[in-house]
Design a protein around this motif. Structure first.
Motif, PDB file in Angstrom:
ATOM      1  N   ARG A  96      19.588   5.140 -35.898  1.00 22.70           N
ATOM      2  CA  ARG A  96      19.843   3.775 -36.321  1.00 22.70           C
ATOM      3  C   ARG A  96      20.847   3.819 -37.473  1.00 22.70           C
ATOM      4  N   HIS A  97      21.562   2.722 -37.647  1.00 17.76           N
ATOM      5  CA  HIS A  97      22.602   2.698 -38.671  1.00 17.76           C
ATOM      6  C   HIS A  97      22.012   2.688 -40.073  1.00 17.76           C
ATOM      7  N   VAL A 156      19.864   0.264 -31.873  1.00 16.40           N
ATOM      8  CA  VAL A 156      19.025  -0.736 -32.527  1.00 16.40           C
ATOM      9  C   VAL A 156      17.590  -0.222 -32.620  1.00 16.40           C
ATOM     10  N   THR A 198      23.829   0.375 -28.599  1.00 17.45           N
ATOM     11  CA  THR A 198      24.284  -1.014 -28.547  1.00 17.45           C
ATOM     12  C   THR A 198      24.606  -1.600 -29.920  1.00 17.45           C
ATOM     13  N   ASP A 199      24.358  -0.818 -30.972  1.00 18.65           N
ATOM     14  CA  ASP A 199      24.666  -1.277 -32.331  1.00 18.65           C
ATOM     15  C   ASP A 199      25.973  -0.635 -32.772  1.00 18.65           C
ATOM     16  N   ARG A 222      29.125   0.007 -34.915  1.00 16.77           N
ATOM     17  CA  ARG A 222      29.461  -0.157 -36.337  1.00 16.77           C
ATOM     18  C   ARG A 222      30.791   0.500 -36.654  1.00 16.77           C
TER      19      ARG A 222
END
Length: 273
Positions: A210-211, A16, A40-41, A43
């Motif tokens: 990050r995504h 994140v 923690t993100d 996907r």
């Protein structure tokens, strides 16, 4: 019409972007420390089979290549033999595929499925990293040269230096926890988040990602022990070529039950041009 490349859908652990540098602690910090952990993100993404295009990938464009590994070695349980016999093979491999004038190996890690508990790990044996990351940053790349070659660093850093990881299976093909690479042409500089690595005596840093829906992920299912991935993790050149390449191990949903556990080695090198 040609057959479309096969892909799998799997989860990757992005980080994140909350404006605070993520961190990872190799010891338990004071209770007052507010941790900001990476990964923690979570996907779900498509990860494409790279075999149909294997000859087209470029270290300077996508950030990775796969080649047969010419050397032969089977003493991966002996660190001294790895350094004496395997390192020279790795150096020859990197020189052959990058054109580097000089290559220095500075460490290696045996990757296996191990407990996340740090007390169960060693400095050489570590679990597969299920985190989207690139091993060095704009600052930590040159610092690594200074750490490894302090007497030569000032001169060496006046010319191009690039870091390449050589990643290969130990004895048998990889059937679980394969490695996925993010095509560096689909990354933006803003996708790279600096993460602090906190040790008792120092603080290092790497990039986590990050995504972005633009990221294109590639893997090579069923890699054999005679094959090796070259991964670029740092490049001092700023002329548009790949400099940092995100990668991560992942749980392949097509892995059959009872498949042999993945065992691989990752050798880290710095190459001078």
């Amino acid at each position: 019409m040609p057959e479309a490349p096969r892909s799998v859908r799997a989860t990757l652990n992005y980080t994140v972007d909350n404006g605070i540098p993520p961190d990872y602690w190799f010891y338990e910090p004071d209770a007052s420390v507010k941790k900001n952990p990476p990964g923690t993100d979570v996907r779900e993404v498509a990860i494409h089979d790279g075999w149909p295009q294997v000859a087209q990938f470029s270290l300077d464009r996508e950030g990775f290549e796969l080649h047969d590994f010419e050397g032969r070695f089977d003493q991966f349980d002996d660190d001294d033999s790895i350094a004496r016999q395997f390192y020279p093979q790795v150096i020859a491999h990197v020189k052959a595929h990058t054109g580097a004038k000089r290559v220095v190996v500075f460490d290696h890690t045996i990757r296996k499925r191990l407990p996340a508990d740090l007390s169960q790990q060693t400095t050489v044996q570590r679990p597969a990293v299920l985190l989207v990351h690139s091993d060095y940053t704009e600052r930590s790349g040159p610092q690594r040269v200074r750490d490894v070659l302090p007497d030569e660093a000032d001169t060496l850093l006046q010319r191009r230096v690039a870091f390449y990881n050589v990643w290969k299976p130990l004895y048998q093909r990889v059937e679980e926890l394969p490695l996925a690479m993010c095509d560096a042409t689909t990354q933006q500089d803003g996708d790279l988040l600096r993460m602090n690595l906190n040790y008792p005596d120092r603080t290092g840093e790497i990039y986590v990602l990050r995504h972005s829906p633009q990221h294109r992920w590639i893997y090579f299912p069923q890699m054999q022990a005679h094959q090796a991935l070259l991964l670029k993790t740092y490049d001092s050149e700023t002329d548009g070529r790949a400099r940092f390449m995100g990668h991560s191990a992942f749980e392949d949903p097509t892995t059959p039950p009872g498949a042999p556990k993945r065992e691989s080695i990752e050798v880290r090198t710095m190459a001078f041009f």
